[in-house]
Write a protein that holds these residues in place. Sequence first.
Motif, mmCIF file in Angstrom:
data_model
loop_
_atom_site.group_PDB
_atom_site.id
_atom_site.type_symbol
_atom_site.label_atom_id
_atom_site.label_comp_id
_atom_site.label_asym_id
_atom_site.label_seq_id
_atom_site.Cartn_x
_atom_site.Cartn_y
_atom_site.Cartn_z
ATOM 1 N N GLY B 360 0.662 -1.651 0.134
ATOM 2 C CA GLY B 360 0.170 -0.356 0.258
ATOM 3 C C GLY B 360 0.696 1.406 -0.099
ATOM 4 N N GLY B 361 2.114 1.297 -0.003
ATOM 5 C CA GLY B 361 2.583 2.605 -0.788
ATOM 6 C C GLY B 361 2.437 3.078 1.005
ATOM 7 N N GLU B 362 2.893 5.002 0.233
ATOM 8 C CA GLU B 362 2.557 5.763 1.103
ATOM 9 C C GLU B 362 1.753 5.978 2.720
ATOM 10 O OE1 GLU B 362 3.027 10.536 0.480
ATOM 11 O OE2 GLU B 362 3.104 9.415 -1.363
ATOM 12 N N ALA B 363 0.020 5.388 1.532
ATOM 13 C CA ALA B 363 -1.222 4.877 2.359
ATOM 14 C C ALA B 363 -0.932 3.746 3.454
ATOM 15 C CB ALA B 363 -2.370 5.081 0.647
ATOM 16 N N GLU B 365 1.500 2.836 5.357
ATOM 17 C CA GLU B 365 2.317 3.321 6.620
ATOM 18 C C GLU B 365 1.509 4.668 7.387
ATOM 19 O OE1 GLU B 365 5.704 4.491 4.733
ATOM 20 O OE2 GLU B 365 6.578 3.340 3.815
ATOM 21 N N LEU B 366 1.028 5.322 6.289
ATOM 22 C CA LEU B 366 -0.045 6.211 6.760
ATOM 23 C C LEU B 366 -1.209 5.110 7.628
ATOM 24 C CD1 LEU B 366 -0.675 8.607 4.046
ATOM 25 C CD2 LEU B 366 0.604 9.399 6.079
#
Lengths: 192, 625
Positions: B360-363, B365-366
Amino acid sequence: MNMNYLLCGVGGQGTVLAAKVLAAAAIARGEDVKTTETIGMAQRGGSVTSYVRTGFNIHSPIIPLGTADVIIGFEPGEAVRNLSYLKEGGTVIVSSKSVMPVTAALTDSTYNGDEMVDYLRKNIKNVIVVDTEKLCGICGSDKVMNVILLGAAISSGAVEISYEETKTALLSRLKPKLHEMNIKALELGMKG
Amino acid sequence: MTKQLVMGNEAIAFGAIRAGVRMVAGYPGTPSTEVLETVAKNNPGNIHVEWSINEKAAMEVGAGAAYAGKRTLVTMKQVGLNVASDPLMSLNYVGVKGGMVILVADDPGPISSQTEQDTRHYAKFAKMMVFDPSSPAEAYEMIQDAFEYSEKYGKPVFMRPTTRICHGYQTIELPEIPGGKPEDMPEKKSDGFVKDSEKWVIFPRLSYKNHILLEKMLVDIAEDFGDYRFNEVTGTGKKGIITGGVSYEYVKEVLGDRDDVKVFKVATANPFPEKPALEFLKGLDSVLAVEELDPVLEREITYVCGKHGIAVEVFGKLTGSMVNAGENSADKVAESIAEFLGEDNSVQMRSGIKKEVCGGGEAAELRETAKMPEIPSRPPVLCPGCPHRGAFYAVKLAMKGKKTRYCGDIGCYTLGNAMPLDMVDTCLCMGAGLTMAQGLYHAEPDARCFGFIGDSTFFASGMTGVVNAVYNQADITVVLLDNSTTAMTGHQPHPGTGKTMMGDVVNCVDPEMILRGMGVKTVVTADPLDMRNSVEIVKKVAEEKGVKAIIFKSPCIAVSKPSKPEIIDSAKCINCKKCIKELGCPAIVLREGKAYIEKSLCFGCSVCESVCPVGAISKSGGEAK
């Protein structure tokens, strides 16, 4: 350069036309394109997602998770729903106008999209929020939201498509009587 | 030649036109529908194109043309093949003269179907060839091959694309006129239908003889498929992946340009091509089968290993290495391949799907660091202004407090099950609503049993159910939701519309006349947008004995013009929210805690006017949307 665009919204918002315009510009540059979208039951007020992949050696029609260069969200909640597709450093262009699902109205939800926009602003580096309600009002039609968002995408520099390319692709797909309004929408979207 | 962005279904249609198809018959069904529509739109003038009333009719119309030597295409979705399975099974025993391709679109997911059935099983069951394209570009070529193979062996063949092929778009080099000009496709010389009762009339004796020939032929075809151009073995190493259809593209996406894994792409799952399979298995110690729906390739390769005493371990759905329901994706396939290869997901991904972003990439981690707000779910609903809403609501009001059974059917109106209407108690398959209502009535005679059916579904498979009810004395109310189109699949014409796919305007077949002709004495037509009148009609008709019918006639909003939008007078509104909670119309939303009508969504059907207890809703002076 290979690009992955994800366009998401609610059935009837015109995501498919916007996807076609992005694809047409890539084809005009001699690139290959694969796109796919959800159709069928999703047309009836459900979530809609269009995937556009341009460049060379494209295999999967669906964008793999974490690889979208740009997400164009026609509805703030839908943009958040699809965030797992965004790559690191990717750009989100999003309309601030929410569309309340029937199920939310039935349960007295206070959903209005603001929470979604705030979340995007706080957590994603490259976010462009577009007040499409205002800009559609200036153009005199809710139907040009897709073109306004395309305009915002162009001026963000995150998409590999120019104003001229967009205009050509767009006008070839629209009836002449709609040209003026759509050019206006495109330019308003670019100004933001 | 120009590079064009073409939908898979369009590519299939263009391929069929280029192959010289002369008869195309089908029944709409997602994701197959656009194939026939594209042929009709690009008809060079020498192709008979028809929406038959159902898949069985299409198969039989097609068989007739193929017996006469015409190249024939029959189109349907996978569950439609169940309807056409009776002619199918016999047809392969008899064979055809002109090439006949039966296009059946499978729907992994399922995205818009009742089942995740796998048409490759039908190919095995009916002992038929099946072609399985991995991309729209390949589908364009493959359908042309399919006609050749059909004629070479004198048998009908399957072409089985899946949703991501059918509805995916790809740039393909095509002639300026994608289907080609009529003169590019001269028809093969044929002497037409030649009377021969030893060939065209199926009898047990003939079936026995043909069965023997068919089994022998399958061995020959399997051999022939060994050299088929789209069955490919690539790569090297001790580990191999067997795959087919769109899953092949997912495998390619994951492997990128690495060459140390063997890949066997199977374009013809039946009869299974053993020659390339043996070439693939040579030097391997394990195989992963990556496919959607059922483990067909997995079982085939396992069989080949057993037959030839090859010691290779086979992994796939049967071993729990791949999920056995739902559609594949590059991400799902990436995970399974990484596990199979015993590699870290991030090392193996050469095409940009790195592990750290795969989840999920950046999201992603968010999601851990900042709590993502709850996103409201958005299921499909009946459109604003949909006449089905009025029909369901009228029956609901009329039957308030009574014991009822509401049998639904296949179409947009299945969405009548959603809250707040909650008017579909059962939905099984095309036409089942009318007949199931009879079963419920015989089991529970004190209930008022309704069968809801759309106009296209009525013609497809509803009529026999009505005769059954009349004959067997069922006490049911048939509710025909006549919106003058086949809405669910994208507005195809049907016998009631008076239009054909050849562009002809013909006499409408009138459901009222059919119902009366079949012995239904009470048939009342009502306007579902006129709530007061509709409720009275339902109350009256439902109390009669025997089979009776109400035809709710009002066009689908997609084929009619909106009228002026409704507006809520906030001075009169008492904030009871009844308009929202009774109808579930997407145009009526909550804004700052009060009901509000979105002008851009409202179709002006005015059903909400009748719901408001204080008359606060009326037509605005504004423009229609």
